[in-house]
Design a protein around this motif. Structure first.
Motif, PDB file in Angstrom:
ATOM      1  N   ALA A   1      36.949  39.014  28.887  1.00 12.15           N
ATOM      2  CA  ALA A   1      36.002  40.022  29.148  1.00 12.15           C
ATOM      3  C   ALA A   1      34.231  38.316  29.248  1.00 12.15           C
ATOM      4  CB  ALA A   1      35.713  40.458  28.039  1.00 12.15           C
ATOM      5  N   ASP A   2      34.991  37.485  28.718  1.00 12.42           N
ATOM      6  CA  ASP A   2      33.356  36.022  29.053  1.00 12.42           C
ATOM      7  C   ASP A   2      33.597  35.364  30.724  1.00 12.42           C
ATOM      8  OD1 ASP A   2      35.994  35.042  29.023  1.00 12.42           O
ATOM      9  OD2 ASP A   2      35.047  33.803  27.690  1.00 12.42           O
TER      10      ASP A   2
ATOM     11  N   ALA B   1      40.803  43.275  35.258  1.00 16.04           N
ATOM     12  CA  ALA B   1      40.751  41.985  34.891  1.00 16.04           C
ATOM     13  C   ALA B   1      39.725  41.344  36.284  1.00 16.04           C
ATOM     14  CB  ALA B   1      42.381  41.221  34.623  1.00 16.04           C
ATOM     15  N   PRO B   2      39.073  40.459  35.756  1.00 15.04           N
ATOM     16  CA  PRO B   2      38.471  39.335  36.245  1.00 15.04           C
ATOM     17  C   PRO B   2      38.686  39.482  37.941  1.00 15.04           C
ATOM     18  CG  PRO B   2      38.624  38.059  34.965  1.00 15.04           C
ATOM     19  CD  PRO B   2      39.136  39.051  34.436  1.00 15.04           C
ATOM     20  N   THR B   3      40.358  38.658  37.696  1.00 11.75           N
ATOM     21  CA  THR B   3      41.103  37.945  39.385  1.00 11.75           C
ATOM     22  C   THR B   3      41.960  38.745  40.027  1.00 11.75           C
ATOM     23  OG1 THR B   3      42.245  36.596  38.691  1.00 11.75           O
ATOM     24  CG2 THR B   3      39.814  36.149  39.012  1.00 11.75           C
ATOM     25  N   ARG B   4      42.410  38.734  41.592  1.00  8.93           N
ATOM     26  CA  ARG B   4      43.456  39.821  41.479  1.00  8.93           C
ATOM     27  C   ARG B   4      44.821  39.064  40.815  1.00  8.93           C
ATOM     28  NH1 ARG B   4      41.279  38.496  47.906  1.00  8.93           N
ATOM     29  NH2 ARG B   4      39.515  39.909  47.239  1.00  8.93           N
ATOM     30  N   GLU B   5      44.314  37.990  41.038  1.00  8.70           N
ATOM     31  CA  GLU B   5      45.626  37.273  40.345  1.00  8.70           C
ATOM     32  C   GLU B   5      45.542  37.644  39.045  1.00  8.70           C
ATOM     33  OE1 GLU B   5      43.533  35.796  42.113  1.00  8.70           O
ATOM     34  OE2 GLU B   5      44.131  34.715  43.811  1.00  8.70           O
ATOM     35  N   LEU B   6      44.913  37.480  38.049  1.00 10.03           N
ATOM     36  CA  LEU B   6      45.271  37.572  36.779  1.00 10.03           C
ATOM     37  C   LEU B   6      45.943  39.065  36.427  1.00 10.03           C
ATOM     38  CD1 LEU B   6      44.594  36.168  34.201  1.00 10.03           C
ATOM     39  CD2 LEU B   6      42.291  36.766  33.905  1.00 10.03           C
ATOM     40  N   ALA B   7      45.007  40.256  36.699  1.00  7.85           N
ATOM     41  CA  ALA B   7      45.690  42.186  37.554  1.00  7.85           C
ATOM     42  C   ALA B   7      46.855  41.519  38.028  1.00  7.85           C
ATOM     43  CB  ALA B   7      44.721  42.685  38.299  1.00  7.85           C
ATOM     44  N   THR B   8      47.257  41.142  39.012  1.00  6.76           N
ATOM     45  CA  THR B   8      48.594  40.900  39.568  1.00  6.76           C
ATOM     46  C   THR B   8      49.898  40.114  38.195  1.00  6.76           C
ATOM     47  OG1 THR B   8      48.078  40.077  41.143  1.00  6.76           O
ATOM     48  CG2 THR B   8      50.266  40.357  40.724  1.00  6.76           C
ATOM     49  N   GLN B   9      49.356  39.401  37.499  1.00  5.28           N
ATOM     50  CA  GLN B   9      49.951  38.989  36.291  1.00  5.28           C
ATOM     51  C   GLN B   9      49.971  39.821  35.211  1.00  5.28           C
ATOM     52  OE1 GLN B   9      48.971  34.713  34.866  1.00  5.28           O
ATOM     53  NE2 GLN B   9      48.772  35.977  33.261  1.00  5.28           N
ATOM     54  N   ILE B  10      49.011  40.389  34.910  1.00  2.00           N
ATOM     55  CA  ILE B  10      49.267  41.877  33.968  1.00  2.00           C
ATOM     56  C   ILE B  10      49.958  42.980  34.378  1.00  2.00           C
ATOM     57  CG2 ILE B  10      48.072  43.253  32.147  1.00  2.00           C
ATOM     58  CD1 ILE B  10      45.032  41.126  33.145  1.00  2.00           C
ATOM     59  N   PHE B  11      49.753  43.046  36.157  1.00  6.61           N
ATOM     60  CA  PHE B  11      50.648  44.423  36.357  1.00  6.61           C
ATOM     61  C   PHE B  11      52.511  43.831  35.990  1.00  6.61           C
ATOM     62  CE2 PHE B  11      52.727  46.513  40.017  1.00  6.61           C
ATOM     63  CZ  PHE B  11      52.166  47.657  39.643  1.00  6.61           C
ATOM     64  N   ASN B  12      52.523  42.485  36.758  1.00  9.87           N
ATOM     65  CA  ASN B  12      54.221  42.167  36.348  1.00  9.87           C
ATOM     66  C   ASN B  12      54.889  42.382  35.095  1.00  9.87           C
ATOM     67  OD1 ASN B  12      54.260  42.129  39.009  1.00  9.87           O
ATOM     68  ND2 ASN B  12      53.587  39.127  39.065  1.00  9.87           N
ATOM     69  N   GLU B  13      53.613  41.903  34.168  1.00  9.25           N
ATOM     70  CA  GLU B  13      54.433  41.602  32.698  1.00  9.25           C
ATOM     71  C   GLU B  13      54.464  43.504  32.103  1.00  9.25           C
ATOM     72  OE1 GLU B  13      54.625  39.475  30.017  1.00  9.25           O
ATOM     73  OE2 GLU B  13      54.806  38.246  32.293  1.00  9.25           O
ATOM     74  N   LEU B  14      53.507  44.563  32.375  1.00  8.85           N
ATOM     75  CA  LEU B  14      53.687  45.689  32.988  1.00  8.85           C
ATOM     76  C   LEU B  14      55.330  45.858  32.920  1.00  8.85           C
ATOM     77  CD1 LEU B  14      52.922  48.393  31.195  1.00  8.85           C
ATOM     78  CD2 LEU B  14      51.229  48.182  33.540  1.00  8.85           C
ATOM     79  N   LYS B  15      55.542  45.722  34.789  1.00  8.67           N
ATOM     80  CA  LYS B  15      56.908  45.481  34.951  1.00  8.67           C
ATOM     81  C   LYS B  15      57.837  45.613  33.930  1.00  8.67           C
ATOM     82  CE  LYS B  15      56.491  44.916  39.388  1.00  8.67           C
ATOM     83  NZ  LYS B  15      56.070  44.778  40.717  1.00  8.67           N
TER      84      LYS B  15
ATOM     85  N   ILE C   1      30.970  42.710  34.876  1.00 10.06           N
ATOM     86  CA  ILE C   1      30.505  42.782  33.755  1.00 10.06           C
ATOM     87  C   ILE C   1      30.135  44.653  34.066  1.00 10.06           C
ATOM     88  CG2 ILE C   1      28.519  42.649  32.340  1.00 10.06           C
ATOM     89  CD1 ILE C   1      31.807  42.600  30.864  1.00 10.06           C
ATOM     90  N   GLU C   2      28.797  44.410  35.915  1.00  5.95           N
ATOM     91  CA  GLU C   2      28.095  45.746  35.990  1.00  5.95           C
ATOM     92  C   GLU C   2      29.333  46.443  36.214  1.00  5.95           C
ATOM     93  OE1 GLU C   2      24.696  43.399  37.138  1.00  5.95           O
ATOM     94  OE2 GLU C   2      25.477  42.704  35.566  1.00  5.95           O
ATOM     95  N   ASP C   3      30.673  45.977  37.336  1.00  7.60           N
ATOM     96  CA  ASP C   3      30.855  47.012  37.749  1.00  7.60           C
ATOM     97  C   ASP C   3      31.679  47.306  37.013  1.00  7.60           C
ATOM     98  OD1 ASP C   3      30.343  46.230  40.522  1.00  7.60           O
ATOM     99  OD2 ASP C   3      31.987  44.819  40.375  1.00  7.60           O
ATOM    100  N   VAL C   4      32.156  47.003  35.771  1.00  5.67           N
ATOM    101  CA  VAL C   4      32.841  47.791  34.563  1.00  5.67           C
ATOM    102  C   VAL C   4      32.626  48.936  34.019  1.00  5.67           C
ATOM    103  CG1 VAL C   4      34.192  47.430  32.378  1.00  5.67           C
ATOM    104  CG2 VAL C   4      34.469  45.278  33.593  1.00  5.67           C
TER     105      VAL C   4
END
Ligand code: ADP
Ligand code: MG
Length: 435
Positions: free
Chosen positions: A159-160, A79-93, A168-171
């Motif tokens: 992705a946008d 995900a593009p931001t830490r916050e978003l990644a954290t949110q997805i991780f919490n959903e996953l948990k 996107i280069e990192d990805v």
């Protein structure tokens, strides 16, 4: 529990339990269409409006497909931001917590956290699922802390925004380090042309599922516009903030400087406010997100850093301190409220130079209601006074003018009328005296 409409996806029982525990009984359209496609191993492009449930559309099949016999990274979710990644991780948990035994392991790998500790932990055990930002994940692969050569599933969420933020280069780099047979899942509200080279490179005859929105934004959002006129913008913002008295509101500004200015003023006005922008330390950003999620604050002043993807429970109001330069962000910002069928109110304060932008948003189908503050209330204004609310295709140019006119012309006109009236009275008095 078993008669959930999710059960026909043939997911493991604990997943159905986890969904039911969250009160979800019907899959959203994007979930309906993507879960089977992902499970069949297809590359997928999932495109749908914000708030339509994309996260579970990929998390459910991903978790379901993990092979716990193998202690290696099987899926990477970026995900593009830490916050978003954290949110997805919490959903996953929330899903993983329902396992009988905690056999599926997941790790959140984002920047702004202790890298050495992360490496130590990864040396002890490799997670099955990694959620994170592409920069930090690549960094850990380079440090040989994370093994991804056999990892065969990559998710790119938002992705946008990845593209906009230059990630996107990192990805791309990450993807090139992963298994050759790679299943790629791309999620975005829009799929811009600029993303095509990346998609062509990695996606093998993908299933593009596009759930087209009927409305530009969720139909449960009400959009109100307040003309600033000659008032102080921060004062009007604070007044609006107090009047709407939200459960939780985000006040969006275009720059971090503005965000600080507005947040400072709100604090001084005694409001319970936090701020989120790119100028803050990682620790501060984390702290504020925790406060937001725990509903410890009533107002969050933020830049567009918080505009995309963030799914914060209980956001009842959005206040736009100004209209974003990129109009897509109007849609992203207001999309933080009225999620999953709930209601929301978006209040935008505008100035004359922003009227063209308003016209454009109207053409995109945003149905603005003109409003103003009166006696401590947000009152609706008559349409005619503020020009065409529904621009007809041919009259858009003139309706743009109609919008502009009252504010520019009216004060002058009033002054002139008063002047003429006074002149008339003076003359009358003079005539009377003469008599
Ligand atoms: P998107 O990624 O499309 O913007 P999210 O995945 O963030 O949307 O989901 C938006 C909200 O909808 C979340 O609060 C989520 O918990 C909720 N949600 C997800 N799936 C369902 C469902 N099937 N029924 C009801 N609510 C759902
Ligand atoms: Mg999302």
């Amino acid at each position: 529990m078993t008669n959930s409409n999710f059960s026909r996806f043939d997911l493991q029982a604990f997943l159905i339990e986890a969904i039911t525990a969250q009160g979800f009984s019907l899959p959203t359209e994007i979930q309906e269409r993507l879960i089977p496609a992902i499970r069949s191993g297809k590359d997928v492009i999932g495109q749908s409006q914000t708030g339509s449930g994309k996260t579970l559309a990929f998390l459910l099949p991903i978790v379901d497909m993990i092979n716990t016999d193998k202690a290696e990274v099987q899926t990477i979710i970026t995900a593009p931001t830490r916050e978003l990644a954290t949110q997805i991780f919490n959903e996953l948990k929330k899903l993983l917590d329902h396992q009988e035994e905690q056999t599926i392991q997941a790790k959140l790998l984002v920047g702004g956290t202790d890298r050495t500790r992360m490496i130590d932990k990864l040396e002890k055990a490799q997670p099955h699922i990694v959620v994170g930002t592409p920069g930090r994940i690549n960094d850990l692969v380079s440090a040989q802390a994370l093994g991804v050569q056999n990892t065969s599933m990559l998710v790119v969420d938002e992705a946008d925004q990845m593209l906009d933020m230059g990630f996107i280069e990192d990805v791309d780099k990450l993807a090139s380090r992963m298994a050759v047979e790679l299943q790629m899942l791309i999620f975005s509200a829009t799929i811009p042309e600029k993303l095509q080279p990346f998609l062509r490179k990695y996606m093998n005859n993908p299933r593009h599922v596009h759930v087209k929105p009927e409305h530009a934004t969720a139909p449960t959002i009400e959009h109100r516009l307040i003309s600033l006129r000659h008032r102080n913008k921060i004062e009007v913002t604070i007044e609006v903030a107090k009047i709407v008295n939200p459960y939780l509101a985000i006040i969006f500004t275009n720059t971090k400087e503005q965000a600080d200015e507005v947040a400072d003023a709100m604090q001084t006005a005694g409001l319970n406010v936090g701020r989120l922008h790119g100028g803050l330390q990682a620790r501060e950003r984390k702290q504020i997100m925790k406060q937001v999620n725990d509903v410890k604050i009533q107002y969050l002043v933020a830049t567009d850093l918080a505009a995309r993807g963030m799914d914060i429970k209980g956001i009842t109001h959005i206040i736009n301190y100004n209209i974003p330069k990129d109009l897509d962000f109007y849609i992203h910002r207001v999309g933080r409220t009225a999620r999953a069928g709930k209601e929301g109110l978006a209040v935008t304060i505008y100035e004359p130079q922003e009227q063209e932008a308003i016209e454009k948003l109207m053409k995109r189908g945003i149905n603005f209601i003109f409003a103003d503050i009166k006696n401590g209330e947000l009152i609706k204004l008559e349409k005619p006074k503020f020009g065409g609310n529904k621009p007809k295709s041919k009259s858009t140019v003139s309706s743009g003018k109609a919008l502009a006119k009252p504010k520019k012309v009216k004060p002058g006109y009033k002054k002139k009328a008063r002047y003429l009236q006074e002149k008339k009275e003076k003359r009358d008095r003079r005539l009377n005296r003469k008599k």
